[in-house]
Scaffold this motif. Structure first.
Motif, PDB file in Angstrom:
ATOM      1  N   LEU A 233      25.976  38.978  39.876  1.00 23.10           N
ATOM      2  CA  LEU A 233      26.338  37.838  40.367  1.00 23.10           C
ATOM      3  C   LEU A 233      25.505  37.279  41.520  1.00 23.10           C
ATOM      4  O   LEU A 233      25.534  36.076  41.671  1.00 23.10           O
ATOM      5  N   GLY A 234      24.709  38.134  42.031  1.00 16.53           N
ATOM      6  CA  GLY A 234      23.833  37.595  43.041  1.00 16.53           C
ATOM      7  C   GLY A 234      22.407  38.254  43.348  1.00 16.53           C
ATOM      8  O   GLY A 234      21.423  37.604  44.147  1.00 16.53           O
ATOM      9  N   MET A 235      22.149  39.079  42.388  1.00 14.82           N
ATOM     10  CA  MET A 235      20.512  39.576  42.565  1.00 14.82           C
ATOM     11  C   MET A 235      19.696  39.488  41.486  1.00 14.82           C
ATOM     12  O   MET A 235      18.694  40.204  41.521  1.00 14.82           O
ATOM     13  N   ARG A 236      19.984  38.741  40.375  1.00 12.59           N
ATOM     14  CA  ARG A 236      19.161  38.581  39.532  1.00 12.59           C
ATOM     15  C   ARG A 236      18.471  37.105  39.570  1.00 12.59           C
ATOM     16  O   ARG A 236      19.046  36.089  40.004  1.00 12.59           O
ATOM     17  N   GLY A 237      17.434  36.820  38.747  1.00 11.36           N
ATOM     18  CA  GLY A 237      16.784  35.825  38.924  1.00 11.36           C
ATOM     19  C   GLY A 237      17.704  34.737  38.067  1.00 11.36           C
ATOM     20  O   GLY A 237      17.714  33.280  38.368  1.00 11.36           O
ATOM     21  N   ASP A 238      18.604  35.178  37.187  1.00  5.19           N
ATOM     22  CA  ASP A 238      19.463  34.209  36.332  1.00  5.19           C
ATOM     23  C   ASP A 238      21.014  34.163  36.817  1.00  5.19           C
ATOM     24  O   ASP A 238      21.770  33.949  35.866  1.00  5.19           O
TER      25      ASP A 238
ATOM     26  N   LYS B 139      36.156  36.135  38.696  1.00  3.42           N
ATOM     27  CA  LYS B 139      35.399  35.010  38.551  1.00  3.42           C
ATOM     28  C   LYS B 139      34.313  35.017  39.804  1.00  3.42           C
ATOM     29  O   LYS B 139      34.929  35.469  40.979  1.00  3.42           O
ATOM     30  N   LYS B 140      33.255  34.525  39.640  1.00  5.67           N
ATOM     31  CA  LYS B 140      32.357  34.394  40.783  1.00  5.67           C
ATOM     32  C   LYS B 140      32.975  33.458  42.091  1.00  5.67           C
ATOM     33  O   LYS B 140      32.854  33.657  43.309  1.00  5.67           O
ATOM     34  N   SER B 141      33.667  32.594  41.383  1.00  6.88           N
ATOM     35  CA  SER B 141      34.207  31.551  42.527  1.00  6.88           C
ATOM     36  C   SER B 141      35.205  32.246  43.359  1.00  6.88           C
ATOM     37  O   SER B 141      35.531  32.108  44.549  1.00  6.88           O
ATOM     38  N   GLU B 142      35.826  33.285  42.786  1.00  3.35           N
ATOM     39  CA  GLU B 142      37.066  33.957  43.554  1.00  3.35           C
ATOM     40  C   GLU B 142      36.541  34.945  44.628  1.00  3.35           C
ATOM     41  O   GLU B 142      36.658  35.220  45.585  1.00  3.35           O
ATOM     42  N   ILE B 143      35.188  35.664  44.307  1.00  8.32           N
ATOM     43  CA  ILE B 143      34.570  36.223  45.156  1.00  8.32           C
ATOM     44  C   ILE B 143      33.967  35.560  46.290  1.00  8.32           C
ATOM     45  O   ILE B 143      33.957  36.016  47.421  1.00  8.32           O
ATOM     46  N   LYS B 144      33.123  34.400  46.031  1.00  9.76           N
ATOM     47  CA  LYS B 144      32.771  33.406  46.986  1.00  9.76           C
ATOM     48  C   LYS B 144      33.798  32.965  48.017  1.00  9.76           C
ATOM     49  O   LYS B 144      33.741  32.845  49.266  1.00  9.76           O
ATOM     50  N   THR B 145      35.045  32.713  47.573  1.00  6.26           N
ATOM     51  CA  THR B 145      36.281  32.196  48.320  1.00  6.26           C
ATOM     52  C   THR B 145      36.546  33.398  49.238  1.00  6.26           C
ATOM     53  O   THR B 145      36.558  33.247  50.359  1.00  6.26           O
ATOM     54  N   LEU B 146      36.367  34.659  48.626  1.00  6.01           N
ATOM     55  CA  LEU B 146      36.928  35.791  49.568  1.00  6.01           C
ATOM     56  C   LEU B 146      35.835  35.886  50.531  1.00  6.01           C
ATOM     57  O   LEU B 146      36.038  36.192  51.819  1.00  6.01           O
ATOM     58  N   LEU B 147      34.624  35.843  50.177  1.00  5.88           N
ATOM     59  CA  LEU B 147      33.502  35.716  51.357  1.00  5.88           C
ATOM     60  C   LEU B 147      33.728  34.662  52.446  1.00  5.88           C
ATOM     61  O   LEU B 147      33.493  35.257  53.659  1.00  5.88           O
ATOM     62  N   ILE B 148      33.914  33.829  51.941  1.00  9.25           N
ATOM     63  CA  ILE B 148      33.971  32.513  53.140  1.00  9.25           C
ATOM     64  C   ILE B 148      35.325  32.795  53.971  1.00  9.25           C
ATOM     65  O   ILE B 148      35.143  32.733  55.015  1.00  9.25           O
ATOM     66  N   SER B 149      36.301  33.331  53.235  1.00  8.26           N
ATOM     67  CA  SER B 149      37.760  33.570  54.122  1.00  8.26           C
ATOM     68  C   SER B 149      37.473  34.561  55.069  1.00  8.26           C
ATOM     69  O   SER B 149      37.589  34.605  56.321  1.00  8.26           O
ATOM     70  N   ARG B 150      36.789  35.775  54.662  1.00  8.58           N
ATOM     71  CA  ARG B 150      36.496  36.788  55.511  1.00  8.58           C
ATOM     72  C   ARG B 150      35.325  36.661  56.753  1.00  8.58           C
ATOM     73  O   ARG B 150      35.812  37.094  57.750  1.00  8.58           O
TER      74      ARG B 150
ATOM     75  N   GLU C 262      22.776  32.753  38.558  1.00  7.44           N
ATOM     76  CA  GLU C 262      23.377  31.405  38.847  1.00  7.44           C
ATOM     77  C   GLU C 262      24.027  31.176  37.490  1.00  7.44           C
ATOM     78  O   GLU C 262      25.022  30.257  37.446  1.00  7.44           O
ATOM     79  N   GLU C 263      23.718  31.551  36.404  1.00  7.57           N
ATOM     80  CA  GLU C 263      24.232  31.440  35.165  1.00  7.57           C
ATOM     81  C   GLU C 263      25.678  32.325  34.839  1.00  7.57           C
ATOM     82  O   GLU C 263      26.522  31.638  33.920  1.00  7.57           O
ATOM     83  N   ILE C 264      25.603  33.186  35.716  1.00  5.09           N
ATOM     84  CA  ILE C 264      26.658  34.156  35.376  1.00  5.09           C
ATOM     85  C   ILE C 264      27.813  33.585  36.279  1.00  5.09           C
ATOM     86  O   ILE C 264      27.825  33.803  37.531  1.00  5.09           O
ATOM     87  N   GLU C 265      29.108  33.625  35.594  1.00  2.00           N
ATOM     88  CA  GLU C 265      30.300  32.737  36.360  1.00  2.00           C
ATOM     89  C   GLU C 265      31.631  33.638  36.284  1.00  2.00           C
ATOM     90  O   GLU C 265      32.306  33.633  37.064  1.00  2.00           O
ATOM     91  N   ILE C 266      31.442  34.872  35.274  1.00  3.01           N
ATOM     92  CA  ILE C 266      32.703  35.780  34.980  1.00  3.01           C
ATOM     93  C   ILE C 266      31.960  37.033  34.760  1.00  3.01           C
ATOM     94  O   ILE C 266      31.262  37.241  34.025  1.00  3.01           O
ATOM     95  N   VAL C 267      32.757  38.155  35.444  1.00  2.00           N
ATOM     96  CA  VAL C 267      32.361  39.400  35.046  1.00  2.00           C
ATOM     97  C   VAL C 267      33.623  40.146  34.374  1.00  2.00           C
ATOM     98  O   VAL C 267      34.730  40.174  35.129  1.00  2.00           O
ATOM     99  N   THR C 268      33.449  40.781  33.271  1.00  2.00           N
ATOM    100  CA  THR C 268      34.604  41.643  32.828  1.00  2.00           C
ATOM    101  C   THR C 268      34.420  43.014  33.269  1.00  2.00           C
ATOM    102  O   THR C 268      33.414  43.329  33.315  1.00  2.00           O
ATOM    103  N   VAL C 269      35.445  43.604  33.384  1.00  2.00           N
ATOM    104  CA  VAL C 269      35.493  45.123  33.821  1.00  2.00           C
ATOM    105  C   VAL C 269      35.988  46.108  32.883  1.00  2.00           C
ATOM    106  O   VAL C 269      37.173  45.962  32.464  1.00  2.00           O
ATOM    107  N   ASP C 270      35.087  46.851  32.453  1.00  2.00           N
ATOM    108  CA  ASP C 270      35.557  47.995  31.630  1.00  2.00           C
ATOM    109  C   ASP C 270      36.263  47.477  30.474  1.00  2.00           C
ATOM    110  O   ASP C 270      37.392  47.948  30.134  1.00  2.00           O
ATOM    111  N   CYS C 271      35.412  46.658  29.747  1.00  2.00           N
ATOM    112  CA  CYS C 271      36.047  46.012  28.566  1.00  2.00           C
ATOM    113  C   CYS C 271      34.745  46.400  27.480  1.00  2.00           C
ATOM    114  O   CYS C 271      34.799  47.604  26.598  1.00  2.00           O
ATOM    115  N   PHE C 272      33.937  45.555  27.591  1.00  2.00           N
ATOM    116  CA  PHE C 272      32.695  45.751  26.631  1.00  2.00           C
ATOM    117  C   PHE C 272      31.843  47.127  27.331  1.00  2.00           C
ATOM    118  O   PHE C 272      30.982  47.828  26.548  1.00  2.00           O
TER     119      PHE C 272
END
Length: 244
Positions: free
Chosen positions: A26-31, A220-231, A33-43
């Motif tokens: 979500l934050g350390m790749r050159g791309d 969702k990336k937006s959920e983590i960003k909201t968490l960061l701002i609130s904290r 910005e394209e990633i909006e969702i991360v699935t956990v322990d699925c694929f």
């Protein structure tokens, strides 16, 4: 059809390493910005996607204290399984601790392709991976084996926990935030990631990647960003207020 297998059943505690791999996407790749969702322990341990799931970044994370060639070969199995599946992934990443520098042609690199690994170590990696894929020691070359290896990206964990959070944050005064705050935020994200694994999806099937959303194993990336701002706001204006 894509069948979910080798998922971590009832795993109630996600490792720091898997959370680092999530934040790496979500934050350390050159791309990133394209990633909006991360699935956990699925694929896989974590898999990033764009909004409509037309582009997928697949990550297997392995936090072994020692990674000899045989362990590296074993660790590549899930990525290979996805490579030959009915779903096309944009990138295949093995997220690992720092390898023995003697394994590498250019030891200064922390992100590299399979070509950066020395021939001696490649033999051990390929031997073990073939055994995992074939289910025997025949040494037969599996389908698209060399092609798969040419697509692998090795990413070494080379940062403190705070760096992973900082790269997700747009907060300007990052230096004013203590390491303790970053670590508490990291733990909160890790716990949220862990909670997603409590459902059972082994042997479930999907036809299209976007169908994975029905299992509610995504962040969702937006959920983590909201968490960061609130904290960060709580820490700045209410520094003595505790949070999870």
């Amino acid at each position: 059809m894509y069948t979910f297998k080798n998922t971590e059943i009832n795993n109630k505690k996600a490792s720091d390493f898997e959370t680092k791999s999530l934040l790496y996407l979500l934050g350390m790749r050159g791309d990133s910005e394209e990633i909006e969702i991360v699935t956990v322990d699925c694929f896989n341990d974590v898999t990033g996607s764009n909004t409509d799931f037309s582009k997928l970044w697949d990550v297997q994370s392995k936090n072994h204290s020692n990674l000899p060639p045989s362990k590296i070969g074993e660790s590549l199995f899930t990525l290979y399984d996805n490579y030959i599946s009915t779903i096309n992934f944009y990138d295949y990443v093995l997220f690992i601790p720092k390898l023995n520098r003697e394994y590498l042609k250019d030891p200064s690199l922390n992100i590299y392709s399979y070509e950066n690994i020395n021939e001696k170590q490649k033999k051990g990696i390929e031997k073990k991976l073939k055994e995992k894929i074939n289910g025997d020691k025949s040494g037969n070359t599996p389908t698209l084996f060399s092609d798969f290896l040419s697509k692998i990206c090795f990413v070494e964990d080379n940062y403190k926990i705070s760096n992973y959070i900082k790269n997700m944050s747009k907060f300007k005064n990052k230096k004013s935030i203590s390491e303790d705050i970053y670590e508490r935020i990291f733990v909160e994200i890790r716990n949220a990631q862990s909670a997603l694994k409590n459902s059972y999806i082994e042997k479930e099937m999907i036809k299209n990647p976007v169908e994975v959303l029905k299992f509610n194993r995504h962040i969702k990336k937006s959920e983590i960003k909201t968490l960061l701002i609130s904290r960060f706001v709580v820490d700045r204006f209410f520094p003595f207020q505790a949070y999870p």
